[in-house]
Design a protein around this motif. Sequence first.
Motif, PDB file in Angstrom:
ATOM      1  N   ASP A  46     -14.752 -32.045  -1.847  1.00 26.39           N
ATOM      2  CA  ASP A  46     -15.004 -31.935  -3.291  1.00 26.39           C
ATOM      3  C   ASP A  46     -15.793 -30.668  -3.604  1.00 26.39           C
ATOM      4  O   ASP A  46     -15.475 -29.933  -4.546  1.00 26.39           O
ATOM      5  N   VAL A  47     -16.832 -30.423  -2.809  1.00 23.27           N
ATOM      6  CA  VAL A  47     -17.686 -29.249  -3.035  1.00 23.27           C
ATOM      7  C   VAL A  47     -16.891 -27.963  -2.820  1.00 23.27           C
ATOM      8  O   VAL A  47     -16.985 -27.019  -3.609  1.00 23.27           O
ATOM      9  N   ILE A  48     -16.072 -27.921  -1.766  1.00 20.27           N
ATOM     10  CA  ILE A  48     -15.217 -26.752  -1.506  1.00 20.27           C
ATOM     11  C   ILE A  48     -14.315 -26.482  -2.719  1.00 20.27           C
ATOM     12  O   ILE A  48     -14.193 -25.344  -3.182  1.00 20.27           O
ATOM     13  N   CYS A  49     -13.701 -27.540  -3.241  1.00 21.16           N
ATOM     14  CA  CYS A  49     -12.783 -27.396  -4.381  1.00 21.16           C
ATOM     15  C   CYS A  49     -13.530 -26.974  -5.646  1.00 21.16           C
ATOM     16  O   CYS A  49     -13.043 -26.138  -6.411  1.00 21.16           O
ATOM     17  N   LEU A  50     -14.717 -27.542  -5.852  1.00 23.40           N
ATOM     18  CA  LEU A  50     -15.512 -27.185  -7.038  1.00 23.40           C
ATOM     19  C   LEU A  50     -15.946 -25.719  -6.987  1.00 23.40           C
ATOM     20  O   LEU A  50     -15.905 -25.015  -7.996  1.00 23.40           O
ATOM     21  N   VAL A  51     -16.351 -25.261  -5.808  1.00 25.55           N
ATOM     22  CA  VAL A  51     -16.751 -23.859  -5.649  1.00 25.55           C
ATOM     23  C   VAL A  51     -15.548 -22.945  -5.887  1.00 25.55           C
ATOM     24  O   VAL A  51     -15.656 -21.917  -6.564  1.00 25.55           O
ATOM     25  N   PHE A  52     -14.390 -23.347  -5.375  1.00 24.84           N
ATOM     26  CA  PHE A  52     -13.180 -22.563  -5.612  1.00 24.84           C
ATOM     27  C   PHE A  52     -12.877 -22.467  -7.110  1.00 24.84           C
ATOM     28  O   PHE A  52     -12.637 -21.379  -7.647  1.00 24.84           O
TER      29      PHE A  52
END
Length: 195
Positions: free
Chosen positions: A134-140
Amino acid sequence: MKDTPFYNASQWIDAENAQDPNIEIFESVSYPKELLYSNRMYKKLMEFYPKASEEIQIASKAQHICRWKIARDSYPMDRVGYLKWREDLKKFHAKTTAEILEKAGYDSHFIARVSFLIEKKLLKKDEETQLLEDVICLVFLEYYLNPFVHKHDLEKMKNIILKTWNKMSDKGHQEALKINYSSSNLQLIKEAIGL
């Protein structure tokens, strides 16, 4: 607190990422690319889930540790080459981080858990792996969507957004819709996910 295993490991991860020869400019300041990414990951994790375990805090910071050392163009420039590159990167990030954690004094159980998270094992089944994704996707979506929009055509972008969306949890989706996008990017996201 200084001189704890967490403090030392964080400092050493930052020191490794600070060696990235690739520079990214953000708000008129130049940063080593992977150091900036690491800081964004950690900040986003703590905003999104302040109770995050020490293992996932480390995994968020080390997600792309020394990524520039394994170049994409050292693999065939096709789908199979891309997937092999991604798989080798995960193992490389996990191994590089494990060496730092051992030096910092963490036990083998802690190190194994961080490696498990960095390698994104049991996505959708393991709560912390899902949290990291989730964090990876949010940062992207917050920081890297815009540069992508300028590089790819509309249909390719919709496909990228939909793939990103499908990796996320419901809580991740809610958070993603709170990001301050440009009106055109928000429209693109809505079209891609069918809102």
